[in-house]
Design an enzyme around this catalytic site. Structure first.
Site, PDB file in Angstrom:
ATOM      1  CG  ASP A 143     -34.483   1.559  11.052  1.00  0.00           C
ATOM      2  OD1 ASP A 143     -34.733   1.285   9.883  1.00  0.00           O
ATOM      3  OD2 ASP A 143     -33.441   1.207  11.519  1.00  0.00           O
ATOM      4  CD1 TRP A 197     -30.432  -3.308  12.788  1.00  0.00           C
ATOM      5  CD2 TRP A 197     -28.941  -1.938  12.227  1.00  0.00           C
ATOM      6  NE1 TRP A 197     -29.851  -4.042  11.943  1.00  0.00           N
ATOM      7  CE2 TRP A 197     -28.547  -3.112  11.430  1.00  0.00           C
ATOM      8  CE3 TRP A 197     -27.969  -0.918  12.152  1.00  0.00           C
ATOM      9  CZ2 TRP A 197     -27.460  -3.334  10.738  1.00  0.00           C
ATOM     10  CZ3 TRP A 197     -26.947  -1.125  11.164  1.00  0.00           C
ATOM     11  CH2 TRP A 197     -26.573  -2.207  10.804  1.00  0.00           C
ATOM     12  CE  LYS A 232     -31.257  -5.108   5.812  1.00  0.00           C
ATOM     13  NZ  LYS A 232     -31.088  -4.072   6.900  1.00  0.00           N
TER      14      LYS A 232
END
Ligand SMILES: *Cc1c(COP(=O)(O)O)cnc(C)c1O
Length: 355
Positions: A166, A99, A190
């Site tokens: 993030d 990511w 999530k």
């Protein structure tokens, strides 16, 4: 048979969130209408947005001067919204996984990117510690939990330039000192809600400094000013997020959650370290509490498929590892109960006894 949901995302949600969302789909706030079919401009939905915003602030102790916004597009959209809004000349990034790499790729479209350190040399099995953040960078970007590789930064670091994180897969899993960050973003799927919602927490004084023109929807100030309702928000998902936040508050908030998450992660990592058939994949000091990656120990690699099937037979869902790591990954998000981790540990013990 009871299912134990270790999916990496979208992932397990509190039963409360699911039940309350079902009720609102049938009859939202006594309107006699489904939340699927009411206006986001109705006073009932307005109240949902206000409470979601307020609980977000309360549970994370977000200081004054920060805006909280909810938009669509996923964390991946933030990979370019962040540099669009903040990158004038140069940004610094820490490369700790897939990511982070994707965020770096997007930022390069907007200016100079300095990758201060990377753990790619060892397949992202650790978090680099020795690096220098350039003081002339517009911001420094980190990924606090690396969902795919199973490493996590469990402390809020100090940065001489605005810090951007993030936090897609660890938001609300522990108390965060928001004052150390200029911006925190993440996809909600999530630890918070079904897919379709992205949150951004941003200190307002870092906005409005870049010289490029910003499309209205990209400019964070648009969403702050309009309480995330400049355009139509994903209403049902916002509602589900609110239910998760209420559930979290009821349980004692992020402090209580951190305690439970520690217990869950310790239980599983201890078994991985004890059991002769398995071994962890990442540096011990960087082990993630949210995503636990492990593989078959040397000499037992041939048992991987057999263990997956064995675990599946015992109700374990979603423990197959990501293709870039292999083996297994058990995601222990907030809503996963301790008994599910215990069930997985029992399963590993039983499998060991049979071999
Ligand atoms: C899942 C994930 C993403 C991608 O999120 P999308 O909402 O699918 O774009 C980004 N960063 C991290 C850390 C993630 O876990």
């Amino acid at each position: 048979m009871k299912k134990h949901n270790f999916n990496p995302g979208p992932s397990i949600l509190p039963q409360y969130t699911i039940d309350e969302t079902i009720k609102a789909i049938q009859n939202f706030a006594n309107t006699g209408l489904s939340i699927l079919e009411v206006s986001h401009r109705s006073k009932e939905f307005d109240a949902v947005m206000d409470e979601t915003n307020a609980l977000f602030r309360e549970l994370l102790s977000i200081p004054e001067g920060y805006g909280v916004i909810f938009v669509g597009g996923g964390a991946s959209t933030q990979f370019f919204h962040v540099p669009y809004n903040l990158l004038e000349k140069k940004a610094a990034y820490l490369n700790t996984g897939e990511w982070a790499s994707r965020a770096i790729k997007e930022a390069k479209l907007f200016g100079e990117v300095e990758v201060v350190a990377s753990s790619e040399d060892k397949n992202f099995t650790y978090i680099p510690k020795e690096y220098k953040i350039p003081t002339d960078a517009d911001y420094f970007h980190i990924t606090s939990n690396n969902t795919i590789f199973g490493t996590e930064l469990l402390e809020d670091i100090d940065s001489p330039v605005p810090l951007v994180a993030d936090m897609s897969s660890d938001i609300f899993s522990r108390p965060v000192d928001v004052s150390k960050y200029a911006l925190i973003y993440g996809g909600a799927q999530k630890n918070l809600a079904p897919a379709g919602l992205t949150f951004v927490i941003v200190r307002e004084d870092v906005l409005g400094k870049v010289s490029r023109p910003l499309p209205t929807m990209v400019d964070y100030r648009t969403h702050i000013k309009n309480n995330s309702m400049f355009n139509t928000p994903p209403c049902v998902v916002v509602y589900s997020a609110l239910m998760t936040l209420r559930w979290l508050k009821d349980l004692g908030g992020v402090k209580a959650m951190e305690k439970l998450n520690k217990t869950k992660a310790d239980l599983l990592y201890s078994e991985i370290d004890r059991n002769k058939l398995f071994k962890g994949t990442v540096a011990k000091e960087d082990r993630s509490r949210m995503n636990v990656c492990f593989v078959m120990a040397p000499g037992y690699e041939h048992l991987e498929e057999e263990f997956l099937n064995f675990a599946k037979g015992k109700g374990m869902v979603g423990i197959k590892g990501h293709r870039s790591v292999g083996g297994f990954r058990a995601s222990l998000y907030n809503a996963l109960p301790l008994e599910s981790v215990q069930a997985l540990v029992d399963c590993m013990k039983e499998f060991e006894a049979a071999h």
